[in-house]
Design an enzyme around this catalytic site. Structure first.
Site, PDB file in Angstrom:
ATOM      1  N   ASP A  14       1.091  -1.254  -0.061  1.00 25.29           N
ATOM      2  CA  ASP A  14       0.096   0.031  -0.335  1.00 25.29           C
ATOM      3  C   ASP A  14       0.923   1.324  -0.193  1.00 25.29           C
ATOM      4  O   ASP A  14       2.007   1.271   0.849  1.00 25.29           O
ATOM      5  CB  ASP A  14      -0.729   0.106   1.276  1.00 25.29           C
ATOM      6  CG  ASP A  14      -1.741  -0.999   0.955  1.00 25.29           C
ATOM      7  OD1 ASP A  14      -1.980  -1.320   0.100  1.00 25.29           O
ATOM      8  OD2 ASP A  14      -2.815  -1.515   3.057  1.00 25.29           O
ATOM      9  N   GLY A  40      -2.996  -5.334   0.473  1.00 22.63           N
ATOM     10  CA  GLY A  40      -3.976  -6.534  -0.390  1.00 22.63           C
ATOM     11  C   GLY A  40      -4.626  -7.420   0.390  1.00 22.63           C
ATOM     12  O   GLY A  40      -4.592  -7.822   1.336  1.00 22.63           O
ATOM     13  N   ALA A  43      -3.784 -10.171   1.608  1.00 21.93           N
ATOM     14  CA  ALA A  43      -3.090 -10.648   3.121  1.00 21.93           C
ATOM     15  C   ALA A  43      -3.684  -9.760   3.911  1.00 21.93           C
ATOM     16  O   ALA A  43      -3.347 -10.329   5.149  1.00 21.93           O
ATOM     17  CB  ALA A  43      -1.215  -9.624   2.762  1.00 21.93           C
ATOM     18  N   GLY A 218     -22.999  -0.463  11.312  1.00 23.46           N
ATOM     19  CA  GLY A 218     -22.376  -1.599  11.342  1.00 23.46           C
ATOM     20  C   GLY A 218     -22.316  -2.821  10.638  1.00 23.46           C
ATOM     21  O   GLY A 218     -21.947  -2.493   9.915  1.00 23.46           O
ATOM     22  N   ASP A 241      -9.036   6.040   9.844  1.00 25.40           N
ATOM     23  CA  ASP A 241      -7.759   5.689   8.624  1.00 25.40           C
ATOM     24  C   ASP A 241      -8.835   4.404   8.348  1.00 25.40           C
ATOM     25  O   ASP A 241      -8.960   3.810   8.615  1.00 25.40           O
ATOM     26  CB  ASP A 241      -6.932   5.288   8.088  1.00 25.40           C
ATOM     27  CG  ASP A 241      -6.144   4.836   6.968  1.00 25.40           C
ATOM     28  OD1 ASP A 241      -7.281   4.295   6.605  1.00 25.40           O
ATOM     29  OD2 ASP A 241      -5.181   4.563   6.858  1.00 25.40           O
ATOM     30  N   ALA A 244      -8.636  -0.645   6.082  1.00 25.97           N
ATOM     31  CA  ALA A 244      -8.691  -1.863   6.238  1.00 25.97           C
ATOM     32  C   ALA A 244      -9.804  -2.727   7.265  1.00 25.97           C
ATOM     33  O   ALA A 244      -9.794  -3.839   7.674  1.00 25.97           O
ATOM     34  CB  ALA A 244      -7.106  -2.022   7.491  1.00 25.97           C
ATOM     35  N   ALA A 245     -10.689  -1.423   7.318  1.00 27.12           N
ATOM     36  CA  ALA A 245     -12.140  -2.061   8.069  1.00 27.12           C
ATOM     37  C   ALA A 245     -12.774  -3.192   7.499  1.00 27.12           C
ATOM     38  O   ALA A 245     -12.923  -4.377   8.562  1.00 27.12           O
ATOM     39  CB  ALA A 245     -13.238  -1.308   7.761  1.00 27.12           C
ATOM     40  N   GLY A 246     -13.240  -3.287   6.055  1.00 32.10           N
ATOM     41  CA  GLY A 246     -14.048  -4.359   5.762  1.00 32.10           C
ATOM     42  C   GLY A 246     -13.096  -5.860   5.687  1.00 32.10           C
ATOM     43  O   GLY A 246     -13.334  -6.524   5.817  1.00 32.10           O
ATOM     44  N   ASP A 247     -11.146  -5.546   5.644  1.00 36.02           N
ATOM     45  CA  ASP A 247     -10.928  -6.960   5.537  1.00 36.02           C
ATOM     46  C   ASP A 247     -10.482  -7.184   7.284  1.00 36.02           C
ATOM     47  O   ASP A 247     -10.336  -8.181   7.439  1.00 36.02           O
ATOM     48  CB  ASP A 247      -9.452  -6.660   5.359  1.00 36.02           C
ATOM     49  CG  ASP A 247      -9.396  -6.426   3.517  1.00 36.02           C
ATOM     50  OD1 ASP A 247     -10.512  -6.749   2.817  1.00 36.02           O
ATOM     51  OD2 ASP A 247      -8.585  -5.018   3.189  1.00 36.02           O
TER      52      ASP A 247
END
Length: 298
Positions: A14, A40, A43, A218, A241, A244-247
């Protein structure tokens, strides 16, 4: 018992620029900071699951460059097994990310080495067969994503698919998906329904179970034949930031489910982890460890 998770997915470096406000088309703005952070979607989910307590193995590829060396080391530092992470000639994948002061982001992904992973090796199939769950996303060529999902289905391994970057999903992939985890925008793009509950109901015509993530609102869970969707609110936090929340959510959800937690508890666990991640800059570097997740829930 410790759960075993295999991730078939992308590994990117990134390249992150932090700005007050993202530039419009044709506009130049001045950033306040630049970072290179291993990431990624594949990852990231692997790191999230490993930090949450699972035994995790990564299938994918990095390039024969410094980014590849750094990304492999970062995965191993978080406890991810990289024996089947290939090194190929050429550059590693990169993600070019702009993060604004409200925590929002815009991302351009250049696949690099990820684009060479078009099919499974024999060792990949054997590894998938040992797992409690297989995590999939769409930053690898679609052919190998389908092959991985089918291999998991044939071996009785649970599959969780994050349909990002969003694109039409082939019937054979949907048929081999146990749990689909889109965000609200991806769910709308896949179904044409802007209401998340309506989108979830439409997706249940194609997969047996759906979790739609709703950002600060939520998440929503729906199961075929299960009545009204369940909505689990997210903890209220200040987002720095959201990259990366969804991952983080997907990786931690997989751990919770493979440990046998009921879905409401698993969703609360994953939501707490995602809320912790958005309070820090970076993708994999922002992901919480198991103790922090449990402390947040306590």
């Amino acid at each position: 018992m410790t759960s075993s998770i295999v991730v078939l997915g992308s590994t990117n470096m990134d390249l992150v620029a932090y700005v007050a406000k993202a530039p419009a088309r044709g506009e130049t703005v001045t950033g306040r900071e630049f970072r290179t952070v291993p990431g990624g979607k594949g990852a990231n989910q692997a790191v999230a699951a490993a930090r949450a307590g699972a035994e995790v193995s990564m299938i994918g590829a990095v390039g024969a460059d410094d980014f590849g060396v750094r990304m492999r080391a970062a995965l191993e530092h978080s406890g991810v097994d990289t024996d089947l992470l290939r090194t190929v000639e050429g550059p590693s994948g990169t993600a070019h990310i702009v993060v604004d002061d409200e925590g929002g982001n815009a991302i351009v992904v250049v696949p690099g080495a990820n684009g060479t992973v078009t099919s499974l090796d024999h060792g990949d199939e054997a590894l998938i067969g040992t797992a409690d769950a297989l995590l999939l996303q769409l930053e690898l060529p679609l052919s190998v994503v389908v092959e991985g999902a089918v291999a998991a289905r044939e071996r009785g391994v649970r599959t969780l698919l994050t349909p990002s970057p969003v694109q039409p999903l082939p019937p054979e992939l949907l048929a081999a998906t146990d749990l689909l985890v889109p965000n609200e925008h991806e769910a709308a793009a896949l179904t044409g329904e802007t209401d998340p509950a309506a989108a979830a109901r439409a997706l249940l015509d194609q997969v047996p179970e759906v979790v739609v993530t709703l950002g600060a609102a939520g998440c929503l869970h729906a199961v075929r034949g299960g009545g009204e969707p369940l909505i689990v609110p997210a903890p209220r936090v200040r987002a720095v930031d959201t990259t990366a929340a969804g991952d983080t959510f997907a990786g931690v959800l997989a751990v919770a489910l493979t440990e046998g937690r009921p879905m409401p508890e698993a969703l609360a666990w994953a939501s707490a982890a995602a809320a912790l991640s958005v309070q820090h800059e970076g993708a994999s570097t922002s992901m919480p460890y198991r103790a922090a997740i449990e402390a947040a829930l306590a």
